[in-house]
Design a protein around this motif. Structure first.
Motif, PDB file in Angstrom:
ATOM      1  N   CYS A 247       1.123  19.408  -0.233  1.00  0.00           N
ATOM      2  CA  CYS A 247       0.757  20.155  -1.452  1.00  0.00           C
ATOM      3  C   CYS A 247      -0.534  19.611  -2.068  1.00  0.00           C
ATOM      4  O   CYS A 247      -1.213  20.308  -2.808  1.00  0.00           O
ATOM      5  CB  CYS A 247       1.885  20.111  -2.479  1.00  0.00           C
ATOM      6  N   GLY A 248      -0.859  18.358  -1.792  1.00  0.00           N
ATOM      7  CA  GLY A 248      -2.140  17.803  -2.235  1.00  0.00           C
ATOM      8  C   GLY A 248      -2.149  17.259  -3.654  1.00  0.00           C
ATOM      9  O   GLY A 248      -3.174  16.774  -4.132  1.00  0.00           O
TER      10      GLY A 248
ATOM     11  N   LEU B 256      -6.173  14.765   1.967  1.00  0.00           N
ATOM     12  CA  LEU B 256      -5.317  15.695   2.699  1.00  0.00           C
ATOM     13  C   LEU B 256      -5.888  15.900   4.096  1.00  0.00           C
ATOM     14  O   LEU B 256      -7.057  16.278   4.244  1.00  0.00           O
ATOM     15  CB  LEU B 256      -5.284  17.030   1.934  1.00  0.00           C
ATOM     16  N   ASP B 257      -5.064  15.603   5.100  1.00  0.00           N
ATOM     17  CA  ASP B 257      -5.482  15.906   6.467  1.00  0.00           C
ATOM     18  C   ASP B 257      -5.201  17.396   6.665  1.00  0.00           C
ATOM     19  O   ASP B 257      -4.043  17.809   6.812  1.00  0.00           O
ATOM     20  CB  ASP B 257      -4.665  15.042   7.446  1.00  0.00           C
ATOM     21  N   LYS B 258      -6.292  18.194   6.622  1.00  0.00           N
ATOM     22  CA  LYS B 258      -6.120  19.659   6.597  1.00  0.00           C
ATOM     23  C   LYS B 258      -5.427  20.164   7.857  1.00  0.00           C
ATOM     24  O   LYS B 258      -4.600  21.067   7.808  1.00  0.00           O
ATOM     25  CB  LYS B 258      -7.486  20.334   6.417  1.00  0.00           C
ATOM     26  N   GLU B 259      -5.761  19.508   9.005  1.00  0.00           N
ATOM     27  CA  GLU B 259      -5.168  19.973  10.262  1.00  0.00           C
ATOM     28  C   GLU B 259      -3.661  19.739  10.288  1.00  0.00           C
ATOM     29  O   GLU B 259      -2.868  20.624  10.541  1.00  0.00           O
ATOM     30  CB  GLU B 259      -5.809  19.206  11.419  1.00  0.00           C
ATOM     31  N   ALA B 260      -3.303  18.482   9.949  1.00  0.00           N
ATOM     32  CA  ALA B 260      -1.872  18.139   9.989  1.00  0.00           C
ATOM     33  C   ALA B 260      -1.137  18.641   8.747  1.00  0.00           C
ATOM     34  O   ALA B 260       0.090  18.636   8.709  1.00  0.00           O
ATOM     35  CB  ALA B 260      -1.726  16.625  10.123  1.00  0.00           C
ATOM     36  N   GLU B 261      -1.900  19.039   7.712  1.00  0.00           N
ATOM     37  CA  GLU B 261      -1.319  19.459   6.431  1.00  0.00           C
ATOM     38  C   GLU B 261      -0.420  18.382   5.837  1.00  0.00           C
ATOM     39  O   GLU B 261       0.697  18.627   5.397  1.00  0.00           O
ATOM     40  CB  GLU B 261      -0.564  20.787   6.576  1.00  0.00           C
ATOM     41  N   LEU B 262      -0.954  17.161   5.883  1.00  0.00           N
ATOM     42  CA  LEU B 262      -0.207  16.022   5.346  1.00  0.00           C
ATOM     43  C   LEU B 262      -1.142  15.142   4.536  1.00  0.00           C
ATOM     44  O   LEU B 262      -2.341  15.048   4.833  1.00  0.00           O
ATOM     45  CB  LEU B 262       0.345  15.158   6.500  1.00  0.00           C
ATOM     46  N   ALA B 263      -0.587  14.475   3.518  1.00  0.00           N
ATOM     47  CA  ALA B 263      -1.391  13.506   2.766  1.00  0.00           C
ATOM     48  C   ALA B 263      -1.497  12.220   3.586  1.00  0.00           C
ATOM     49  O   ALA B 263      -0.540  11.825   4.255  1.00  0.00           O
ATOM     50  CB  ALA B 263      -0.725  13.216   1.428  1.00  0.00           C
ATOM     51  N   VAL B 264      -2.674  11.605   3.515  1.00  0.00           N
ATOM     52  CA  VAL B 264      -2.834  10.312   4.206  1.00  0.00           C
ATOM     53  C   VAL B 264      -3.469   9.317   3.239  1.00  0.00           C
ATOM     54  O   VAL B 264      -4.275   9.680   2.388  1.00  0.00           O
ATOM     55  CB  VAL B 264      -3.720  10.414   5.475  1.00  0.00           C
ATOM     56  N   CYS B 265      -3.091   8.064   3.408  1.00  0.00           N
ATOM     57  CA  CYS B 265      -3.627   7.028   2.524  1.00  0.00           C
ATOM     58  C   CYS B 265      -4.586   6.139   3.301  1.00  0.00           C
ATOM     59  O   CYS B 265      -4.237   5.648   4.379  1.00  0.00           O
ATOM     60  CB  CYS B 265      -2.466   6.196   1.980  1.00  0.00           C
ATOM     61  N   ASP B 266      -5.785   5.941   2.751  1.00  0.00           N
ATOM     62  CA  ASP B 266      -6.718   4.990   3.337  1.00  0.00           C
ATOM     63  C   ASP B 266      -6.390   3.628   2.717  1.00  0.00           C
ATOM     64  O   ASP B 266      -6.722   3.351   1.564  1.00  0.00           O
ATOM     65  CB  ASP B 266      -8.152   5.412   2.987  1.00  0.00           C
TER      66      ASP B 266
ATOM     67  N   ALA C 271       0.860  -1.193   0.000  1.00  0.00           N
ATOM     68  CA  ALA C 271       0.000   0.000   0.000  1.00  0.00           C
ATOM     69  C   ALA C 271       0.892   1.237   0.000  1.00  0.00           C
ATOM     70  O   ALA C 271       2.088   1.154   0.314  1.00  0.00           O
ATOM     71  CB  ALA C 271      -0.899  -0.003   1.237  1.00  0.00           C
ATOM     72  N   ALA C 272       0.274   2.389  -0.355  1.00  0.00           N
ATOM     73  CA  ALA C 272       1.041   3.644  -0.381  1.00  0.00           C
ATOM     74  C   ALA C 272       1.375   4.075   1.044  1.00  0.00           C
ATOM     75  O   ALA C 272       0.527   4.037   1.936  1.00  0.00           O
ATOM     76  CB  ALA C 272       0.223   4.721  -1.080  1.00  0.00           C
ATOM     77  N   LYS C 273       2.616   4.484   1.238  1.00  0.00           N
ATOM     78  CA  LYS C 273       3.077   4.940   2.563  1.00  0.00           C
ATOM     79  C   LYS C 273       3.608   6.360   2.428  1.00  0.00           C
ATOM     80  O   LYS C 273       4.497   6.618   1.609  1.00  0.00           O
ATOM     81  CB  LYS C 273       4.243   4.061   3.053  1.00  0.00           C
ATOM     82  N   VAL C 274       3.059   7.273   3.222  1.00  0.00           N
ATOM     83  CA  VAL C 274       3.516   8.672   3.160  1.00  0.00           C
ATOM     84  C   VAL C 274       4.564   8.898   4.249  1.00  0.00           C
ATOM     85  O   VAL C 274       4.351   8.529   5.405  1.00  0.00           O
ATOM     86  CB  VAL C 274       2.329   9.644   3.374  1.00  0.00           C
ATOM     87  N   ASP C 275       5.684   9.461   3.856  1.00  0.00           N
ATOM     88  CA  ASP C 275       6.724   9.820   4.826  1.00  0.00           C
ATOM     89  C   ASP C 275       6.418  11.243   5.305  1.00  0.00           C
ATOM     90  O   ASP C 275       6.640  12.218   4.575  1.00  0.00           O
ATOM     91  CB  ASP C 275       8.092   9.733   4.125  1.00  0.00           C
ATOM     92  N   ASP C 276       5.894  11.342   6.525  1.00  0.00           N
ATOM     93  CA  ASP C 276       5.448  12.643   7.043  1.00  0.00           C
ATOM     94  C   ASP C 276       6.575  13.675   7.075  1.00  0.00           C
ATOM     95  O   ASP C 276       6.328  14.874   6.964  1.00  0.00           O
ATOM     96  CB  ASP C 276       4.886  12.488   8.454  1.00  0.00           C
ATOM     97  N   SER C 277       7.819  13.187   7.215  1.00  0.00           N
ATOM     98  CA  SER C 277       8.926  14.151   7.305  1.00  0.00           C
ATOM     99  C   SER C 277       9.208  14.799   5.950  1.00  0.00           C
ATOM    100  O   SER C 277       9.851  15.835   5.877  1.00  0.00           O
ATOM    101  CB  SER C 277      10.187  13.472   7.843  1.00  0.00           C
ATOM    102  N   LYS C 278       8.733  14.172   4.860  1.00  0.00           N
ATOM    103  CA  LYS C 278       8.985  14.747   3.528  1.00  0.00           C
ATOM    104  C   LYS C 278       7.746  15.409   2.937  1.00  0.00           C
ATOM    105  O   LYS C 278       7.850  16.279   2.071  1.00  0.00           O
ATOM    106  CB  LYS C 278       9.449  13.647   2.567  1.00  0.00           C
TER     107      LYS C 278
END
Ligand SMILES: Cc1cc2nc3c(=O)[nH]c(=O)nc-3n(C[C@H](O)[C@H](O)[C@H](O)COP(=O)(O)O)c2cc1C
Length: 453
Positions: free
Chosen positions: A383-384, A396-406, A372-379
């Protein structure tokens, strides 16, 4: 440990020994060298000084000599994409005017043979008249007599297809004397020409393929060429295209100094994958025939890529036009360093290693449910981009400003991996491995929820 210079780069191609697999592609100049044998010899020897393992003549036609008192003529143009960079170049020419006269071509072979080291063979690139096997064989025999070590049949030059009457000639199979790809895209005629040249000469004969002969037809063509006795196939000549118009100038030509936008070859980096298509599929389906790779190879690493896909030798064309002869030295140096790093002691150790992975799509294990897709939060910069396309699982998790994968919805397509500008997404082991049926059910369930008012 052996020094880089000691690494053995020699190779046997079509039964002929070469000191290196990196060589010079056939190139007919659009300027005086093609009518001045001494100058042409000097130019080709510059490549040899830089370490080329072999040299090619430009194409030499049997009957129609370069018109007397006329200069060779053609034009080059940059092909590029704003922000993406250089894609290659266009080049257009009047094919009769850039061909070498037969007498000049034979003198060129003789001069090169006298001055090239023994382990730098001379390949004569020839174009016989029309589709006449006998006349092609007469022509080939002259080059054997002049000392050519190998003969390459140029049945792929795109320029004859840019001339008046080309479409009709191709359809009727009544080919002009100067046929190029008009012949090479009709495999049965090329096979007959090849068989006669093989019968009437004692040097290895090979055929240079056109990218216009696509997959899977090229495989059937390669089989016919092998059956006709050819010892090698060179892939590819330049593809034909039409250059973009000047959109800010009423659609006029972008060619410098030309009030015309001729149908013309477009070569260089963008064609590399067409070259790999030919090399890889021929290696897979017709493994017995030697292959020379050309087309879009512009970096030393490309030589290794092409060899891993099955090429025995590789040649630069627009790469050396644009980066200079030293590209050959750089490629040889890279090969030596690469082999040392990887622990390969000969080219045989890595040639064709990639062929085992070339396969029809229905035999592929796609890793569905396991990866599955894994997002590296540090990178991730939030941008969405990964959420604004065909993907269903990324948000996009608007609060954390990070992409997340379901992960329940992730179809493992790796689009996010491919497009992320930060390299922040990769495929990794799924948190909870799922069956294909479970992913299917999760997507259907999600769809239902989205449809609810
Ligand atoms: C100026 C020029 C002249 C060429 N002349 C010949 C030729 O005489 N015979 C031939 O088989 N290919 C000829 N080619 C094609 C190249 O050998 C090569 O197949 C093609 O350019 C694709 O390689 P590239 O993408 O590295 O440029 C020529 C290419 C260029 C740029």
């Amino acid at each position: 440990m052996a020094s880089r210079e000691d690494v053995d780069l020699s190779v046997e191609f079509a039964g002929v020994r070469m000191r290196s697999p990196v060589g010079v592609a056939a190139q007919a100049p659009f300027a005086p060298p093609s009518i001045a044998v001494d100058k042409m010899t000097e130019l080709l020897l510059k490549h040899v000084e830089e370490g080329a393992g072999y040299v090619h003549t430009p194409y030499i036609n049997a009957e129609l000599a370069h018109p007397p008192n006329k200069l060779p003529t053609g034009r080059f143009m940059k092909a590029e994409v704003k922000r993406f960079g250089r894609q290659g170049m266009w080049c257009t020419a009047e094919s009769y005017r850039i061909e070498m006269r037969l007498d000049a071509g034979l003198r060129l072979v003789d001069a090169l043979k006298k001055r090239c080291p023994d382990d730098v063979p001379v390949i004569a690139n020839i174009m016989g008249p029309g589709a006449e096997p006998d006349a092609w064989a007469d022509h080939a025999a002259k080059f054997e007599a002049a000392g050519a070590d190998i003969i390459e049949l140029d049945v792929s030059c795109p320029l004859p297809a840019t001339a008046l009457g080309a479409v009709e000639a191709y359809i009727t199979e009544e080919l002009p004397e100067h046929a190029g790809v008009l012949l090479g895209d009709i495999p049965k005629l090329t096979a007959a020409v090849t068989a006669e040249c093989v019968k009437r000469t004692g040097v290895p004969i090979g055929v240079k393929f056109s990218p216009e002969t696509g997959f899977p037809r090229l495989v059937a063509f390669a089989e016919q060429i092998e059956a006709a006795g050819a010892k090698f196939i060179t892939s590819i000549n330049a593809p034909l295209s039409v250059a973009p118009p000047d959109i800010y100038n009423g659609g006029k030509s972008l060619y410098a100094g030309l009030d015309a936008n001729p149908i013309s070859p477009a070569l260089g980096p963008w064609t590399r994958y067409l070259c790999y298509r030919n090399i890889g599929t021929i290696a897979l389906f017709v493994p017995g025939i030697d292959q020379a790779a050309v087309g879009g190879l512009v970096e030393p690493e490309h030589v290794v890529e092409a060899m891993m896909l099955g090429a025995k030798i590789c040649e630069f064309s627009s790469g050396t036009l644009w980066k200079g002869w030293s590209l050959i030295r750089q490629a040889n140096a890279f090969l030596g360093k690469y082999m040392q790093q990887q622990g390969y002691s000969s080219l045989d150790d890595f040639r064709s290693l990639g062929v085992q992975y070339i396969m029809p799509a229905d035999l592929v294990d796609w890793g569905l449910g396991r990866l599955a897709a894994k997002v590296d939060d540090s990178k991730c910069t939030g941008c969405g981009i990964c959420c604004h396309n065909l993907c269903w699982a990324m948000s996009l998790d608007k609060e954390a400003e990070l992409a997340v994968c379901d992960e329940d919805l992730c179809g493992t397509c790796a689009l996010c991996v491919t497009i992320c500008p930060e390299g922040a997404v990769s495929l990794g082991a799924a948190k909870k491995p799922r069956t294909e049926e479970e992913i299917y059910a999760a997507v259907a369930d999600d769809e239902e929820k989205r449809l609810q008012p």
